[in-house]
Design a protein around this motif. Sequence first.
Motif, mmCIF file in Angstrom:
data_model
loop_
_atom_site.group_PDB
_atom_site.id
_atom_site.type_symbol
_atom_site.label_atom_id
_atom_site.label_comp_id
_atom_site.label_asym_id
_atom_site.label_seq_id
_atom_site.Cartn_x
_atom_site.Cartn_y
_atom_site.Cartn_z
ATOM 1 N N GLU A 94 -14.104 -0.132 -7.270
ATOM 2 C CA GLU A 94 -14.143 0.792 -6.143
ATOM 3 C C GLU A 94 -15.261 1.820 -6.315
ATOM 4 N N SER A 113 -3.395 -2.369 -9.237
ATOM 5 C CA SER A 113 -4.152 -3.550 -8.812
ATOM 6 C C SER A 113 -3.348 -4.504 -7.937
ATOM 7 N N SER A 153 -19.432 -4.475 -11.338
ATOM 8 C CA SER A 153 -20.056 -5.014 -10.129
ATOM 9 C C SER A 153 -20.273 -6.515 -10.231
ATOM 10 N N LYS A 183 0.152 0.746 -4.528
ATOM 11 C CA LYS A 183 -1.248 0.800 -4.926
ATOM 12 C C LYS A 183 -1.821 2.208 -4.819
ATOM 13 N N ASP A 184 -1.128 3.072 -4.081
ATOM 14 C CA ASP A 184 -1.616 4.439 -3.912
ATOM 15 C C ASP A 184 -0.841 5.447 -4.758
ATOM 16 N N ALA A 234 -9.997 -5.580 -8.588
ATOM 17 C CA ALA A 234 -10.388 -4.869 -7.381
ATOM 18 C C ALA A 234 -10.486 -3.354 -7.572
ATOM 19 N N PRO A 235 -9.464 -2.690 -8.172
ATOM 20 C CA PRO A 235 -9.575 -1.235 -8.341
ATOM 21 C C PRO A 235 -10.716 -0.806 -9.280
ATOM 22 N N ASN A 276 -5.806 1.580 -13.498
ATOM 23 C CA ASN A 276 -6.346 0.633 -12.524
ATOM 24 C C ASN A 276 -5.531 -0.651 -12.491
ATOM 25 N N ARG A 325 -20.013 1.023 -13.728
ATOM 26 C CA ARG A 325 -20.197 0.447 -12.390
ATOM 27 C C ARG A 325 -20.956 -0.874 -12.470
#
Length: 250
Positions: free
Chosen positions: A250, A200, A235, A208-209, A246-247, A196, A231
């Motif tokens: 998701e 990022s 969060s 990023k992909d 950010a990643p 991740n 999670r």
Amino acid sequence: LKPNHLQLGSPPALPRARGHRRGAMSYHVQYFPIPGLAEPIRLLLHLGKLDFVDQKITFKEWPEVKKTMKWGQAPVVIAPDGFEMAQTKAIVRYLGKQVSWGKQKLIFPRPLYPNDPRLAFRADEMIDALEDVRLKLLPTHQIQDADMKAAALRALFVEGGDCHEQLKRIERHCGERFVVGDMLTIADIWFFCSLNLLRSGVLAGIPKDFLDAFPRLKAVVANVGAIPEVRAYYSKKDIGSEPSYAPFVE
């Protein structure tokens, strides 16, 4: 200064003493305000319901703080009894022995660092294999020009690039859901945090992909990210002020 009283912006000092009041029963994680090498440690502490104080060291403070570190490196973790721990993978293995996971029906929780010697070896082996990817990035840190650095990083992750080829090897030896075996281990936590971070955008130039080329690695990241406790933990992150997370959300 005591662990919970590291004053950022003032002459920093690493805690050695015991007997502090607030956070007396807490671990103290000392690292920079980014996921980085401390993130597997933070996540293991969270999954183990082990209270911890996340002490952020600014990059401006680091040269002075570095002088007080046992090995001149971060992260450092101070246990509730004052026991000081350094070296990320050693800390992760230590916490992996303390934190158990997987209680379902009649299946009792099992330590995230496996008791079985060969499974533990495989977890360590896969972590070290992924660390080899990070080590391949280090020469790019010497590149001063931002565009040239981004281009060098991008080249590592395209087909035929050193990082891409190492990830292909890891993909071949990775499980379809878990990194090793049929259970969550420290290897899954390490992969989730490290992969991740790589995607990022912290290191401009790494696509990023890039994980799209490695379905098993992508599945491991998704599997850990789907754990309700994981999670819930991420969060609470403010992506506006901490975009490198950010990643993770998701």
